[in-house]
Scaffold this motif. Structure first.
Motif, PDB file in Angstrom:
ATOM      1  N   VAL A   1      -4.942  -5.876  -0.982  1.00  0.00           N
ATOM      2  CA  VAL A   1      -4.546  -4.710  -1.762  1.00  0.00           C
ATOM      3  C   VAL A   1      -5.217  -4.668  -3.132  1.00  0.00           C
ATOM      4  O   VAL A   1      -5.631  -5.692  -3.672  1.00  0.00           O
ATOM      5  CB  VAL A   1      -3.007  -4.617  -1.945  1.00  0.00           C
ATOM      6  CG1 VAL A   1      -2.321  -4.386  -0.605  1.00  0.00           C
ATOM      7  CG2 VAL A   1      -2.456  -5.853  -2.640  1.00  0.00           C
TER       8      VAL A   1
ATOM      9  N   CYS B   1       0.841  -1.200   0.000  1.00  0.00           N
ATOM     10  CA  CYS B   1       0.000   0.000   0.000  1.00  0.00           C
ATOM     11  C   CYS B   1       0.876   1.249   0.000  1.00  0.00           C
ATOM     12  O   CYS B   1       1.771   1.386   0.840  1.00  0.00           O
ATOM     13  CB  CYS B   1      -0.909  -0.011   1.229  1.00  0.00           C
ATOM     14  SG  CYS B   1      -1.901   1.491   1.413  1.00  0.00           S
TER      15      CYS B   1
ATOM     16  N   PHE C   1      -2.925   0.087  -3.144  1.00  0.00           N
ATOM     17  CA  PHE C   1      -3.447   0.572  -1.862  1.00  0.00           C
ATOM     18  C   PHE C   1      -4.192  -0.549  -1.186  1.00  0.00           C
ATOM     19  O   PHE C   1      -4.755  -1.426  -1.854  1.00  0.00           O
ATOM     20  CB  PHE C   1      -4.394   1.768  -2.086  1.00  0.00           C
ATOM     21  CG  PHE C   1      -3.710   2.951  -2.693  1.00  0.00           C
ATOM     22  CD1 PHE C   1      -3.066   3.889  -1.905  1.00  0.00           C
ATOM     23  CD2 PHE C   1      -3.682   3.102  -4.068  1.00  0.00           C
ATOM     24  CE1 PHE C   1      -2.401   4.962  -2.478  1.00  0.00           C
ATOM     25  CE2 PHE C   1      -3.020   4.181  -4.650  1.00  0.00           C
ATOM     26  CZ  PHE C   1      -2.384   5.113  -3.850  1.00  0.00           C
ATOM     27  N   CYS C   2      -4.236  -0.509   0.152  1.00  0.00           N
ATOM     28  CA  CYS C   2      -4.921  -1.576   0.877  1.00  0.00           C
ATOM     29  C   CYS C   2      -6.370  -1.181   1.172  1.00  0.00           C
ATOM     30  O   CYS C   2      -6.762  -0.021   1.034  1.00  0.00           O
ATOM     31  CB  CYS C   2      -4.175  -1.942   2.153  1.00  0.00           C
ATOM     32  SG  CYS C   2      -4.391  -0.726   3.475  1.00  0.00           S
TER      33      CYS C   2
END
Length: 162
Positions: A24, A13, A34-35
């Motif tokens: 993710v 992330c 991104f998570c």
């Protein structure tokens, strides 16, 4: 101790460094990962990024539960995740992604065993549904880099300039 960014895999992330493939999402536009964890912010990191960067198209990680999948409408190919949702097919455990307008509301769907009143968005409460993208555990989130909404804004501003 905090992990150095150099040790993180490419799919970590971009905000907090969490890198469990099941948690993710890849932003197709910014080419960053991104998570689906919130950390200290009101929405998950991927949703925060999509909203701030005005991006809409994502791909799931190849090692995640659903494999490498670009999220798109089964019917028309729309990739705007803010319009996408799903209808559980009656027949089996198949899940079909459909955009809210016009596809989910089309009468032609009645032939295909779907009940369009069952349509639900993929993003609820500012994060992706957890069967689609897992939410990192409390522990994972505590171990990750802690980032505030203000820091996220700063990062997004920097990325815009570069």
């Amino acid at each position: 101790g905090a992990m150095g960014t150099k040790d993180l895999p490419i799919h970590a992330c971009s905000y907090c460094g969490i890198h469990d493939p099941a948690c993710v999402v890849y932003c197709n536009t910014s080419k960053k990962w991104f998570c689906n964890g919130r950390g200290n912010t009101s929405g998950s990191h991927i949703v925060n990024h999509l909203v701030r960067a005005k991006c809409k198209e994502v791909t799931l990680h190849k090692d995640g539960p659903l494999g490498e999948t670009v999220l798109e409408c089964y019917n028309c190919g729309c990739r705007n995740v803010f319009l996408l949702g799903f209808i559980p097919a009656k027949a089996d455990s198949v899940v079909v992604l459909l955009c809210r307008q016009p596809c989910a509301s089309q009468s032609s769907l009645k032939d295909i065993n779907w009940d369009s009143s069952q349509w639900q968005p993929l993003i609820q409460d500012r994060c992706f549904l957890s069967w689609l993208v897992k939410i990192p555990s409390e522990q994972e989130q505590l171990r990750a880099r802690q980032i505030t909404a203000q820091q996220i804004n700063k990062l997004e501003e920097l990325w815009k300039e570069n």
